[in-house]
Design an enzyme around this catalytic site. Structure first.
Site, mmCIF file in Angstrom:
data_model
loop_
_atom_site.group_PDB
_atom_site.id
_atom_site.type_symbol
_atom_site.label_atom_id
_atom_site.label_comp_id
_atom_site.label_asym_id
_atom_site.label_seq_id
_atom_site.Cartn_x
_atom_site.Cartn_y
_atom_site.Cartn_z
ATOM 1 N N SER A 7 -7.538 -2.129 -9.221
ATOM 2 C CA SER A 7 -6.199 -3.362 -9.384
ATOM 3 C C SER A 7 -6.438 -4.807 -9.682
ATOM 4 C CB SER A 7 -5.608 -3.236 -7.754
ATOM 5 O OG SER A 7 -3.692 -3.907 -7.283
ATOM 6 N N HIS A 32 -4.991 -0.056 -12.628
ATOM 7 C CA HIS A 32 -3.695 -0.219 -11.650
ATOM 8 C C HIS A 32 -2.870 -1.824 -12.347
ATOM 9 C CE1 HIS A 32 -0.009 1.031 -9.067
ATOM 10 N NE2 HIS A 32 -0.598 -0.950 -7.923
ATOM 11 N N ASP A 34 0.220 -4.083 -11.402
ATOM 12 C CA ASP A 34 1.060 -4.499 -10.156
ATOM 13 C C ASP A 34 2.042 -5.664 -11.336
ATOM 14 O OD1 ASP A 34 0.352 -3.202 -8.340
ATOM 15 O OD2 ASP A 34 -1.229 -4.236 -7.388
ATOM 16 N N MET A 36 5.367 -8.438 -10.160
ATOM 17 C CA MET A 36 5.774 -8.907 -8.967
ATOM 18 C C MET A 36 7.778 -9.261 -9.987
ATOM 19 S SD MET A 36 3.129 -8.945 -6.141
ATOM 20 C CE MET A 36 1.986 -7.992 -6.220
ATOM 21 N N HIS A 65 3.052 -0.765 -12.543
ATOM 22 C CA HIS A 65 3.518 -0.348 -11.165
ATOM 23 C C HIS A 65 4.603 -1.502 -10.725
ATOM 24 C CE1 HIS A 65 3.304 -0.463 -5.671
ATOM 25 N NE2 HIS A 65 3.869 -0.265 -6.906
ATOM 26 N N MET A 67 7.090 -3.765 -8.593
ATOM 27 C CA MET A 67 7.797 -3.994 -7.549
ATOM 28 C C MET A 67 8.830 -4.750 -7.571
ATOM 29 S SD MET A 67 4.007 -4.133 -5.514
ATOM 30 C CE MET A 67 2.733 -4.669 -6.490
ATOM 31 N N MET A 136 3.080 3.434 0.002
ATOM 32 C CA MET A 136 2.300 2.338 -0.081
ATOM 33 C C MET A 136 1.566 2.078 1.474
ATOM 34 S SD MET A 136 2.356 0.504 -2.697
ATOM 35 C CE MET A 136 1.517 -1.323 -1.905
ATOM 36 N N ASP A 174 -2.602 2.788 -2.273
ATOM 37 C CA ASP A 174 -2.422 1.717 -2.658
ATOM 38 C C ASP A 174 -2.458 0.741 -1.670
ATOM 39 O OD1 ASP A 174 -2.805 -1.081 -3.581
ATOM 40 O OD2 ASP A 174 -0.103 -0.592 -5.000
#
Length: 222
Positions: A7, A32, A34, A36, A65, A67, A136, A174
């Site tokens: 990540s 990965h 992330d 956000m 991913h 979020m 998660m 994760d």
């Protein structure tokens, strides 16, 4: 077959390209990423521009991913940036099936993420449409958090169900992954392990990837 997904949330952004290259050379199959928005989770990260900037420098599968609230608004931009896969949170969508179809219409595989306290029941009627379920093992928002062991039974239940239904859907885990927890989640049935600080905060990220894979594969006997 266990896959390792470093990540970049825990990477050194001043030399991100070099760090991505290191983990790819170490044999990591997935990167990965992330995303956000500062609303669904209390943190703000990057957007499609970063994904696009890395795409030309890596052959790894880009696992985005989301979020974010209203994930459907981001699908086209990340597809255009070079994402191979998008996972969004069940907690953010009232029309999950529609979002899954939108992701697939843009040539990507689709996944749904569940927070630690979210039960599996919410994906019961869409599981057959998913390529991956992300469970998660921390509450999302920040890297470097402590693993929540109470999620292990959820991994086991989902793994048994996928086996019984002969599903090709993968389980990704994760949060708080290290040498000890990698073995635990692999034993529970995970296929893809997301590791941030356990890779990028180490002196040798390449060696860290190899050690995590060894710990996971050893427990599964592969």
């Amino acid at each position: 077959m266990i896959q390792i997904a470093p990540s970049i949330l825990s990477a050194d952004f001043s030399r991100l390209g070099d760090q991505v290259q290191l983990v790819e050379e170490a044999g990591a199959e997935v990167l990965h990423i992330d995303i956000m928005d500062g609303h669904f989770v209390p943190n703000l990260t990057f957007g499609p521009a970063l994904v696009k900037s890395l795409r030309g420098h890596s052959k790894m599968r880009f696992d985005v991913h989301l979020m974010v609230e209203e994930p459907e608004k981001f699908i086209v931009d990340f597809a255009d940036a070079g994402a191979n896969h998008i996972t969004f949170h069940l907690e953010t969508s009232r029309h999950a099936h529609r979002v899954i179809q939108q992701i697939k219409e843009h040539g990507m595989t689709a996944g749904i993420a569940l927070n630690p306290a979210t039960p599996l029941d919410g994906i019961k009627y869409i599981l057959q449409d998913l390529d991956m379920v992300l469970l998660m093992t921390v509450n999302p928002g920040f890297g470097g958090q402590k693993f929540i062991p109470n999620v292990l039974p959820k991994i086991q239940v989902l793994h048994r169900h996928l086996e019984q239904t002969h599903s090709s859907c993968l389980i990704e885990v994760d949060g708080g992954i290290n040498l000890e927890t990698a073995a635990a989640v692999a034993k529970a049935g995970a296929h893809i392990l997301v590791a941030g600080a356990a890779v990028f905060a180490q002196a040798d990220p390449k060696l860290a990837v190899a050690k995590i894979r060894h710990a996971a594969v050893l427990i599964k006997g592969e």
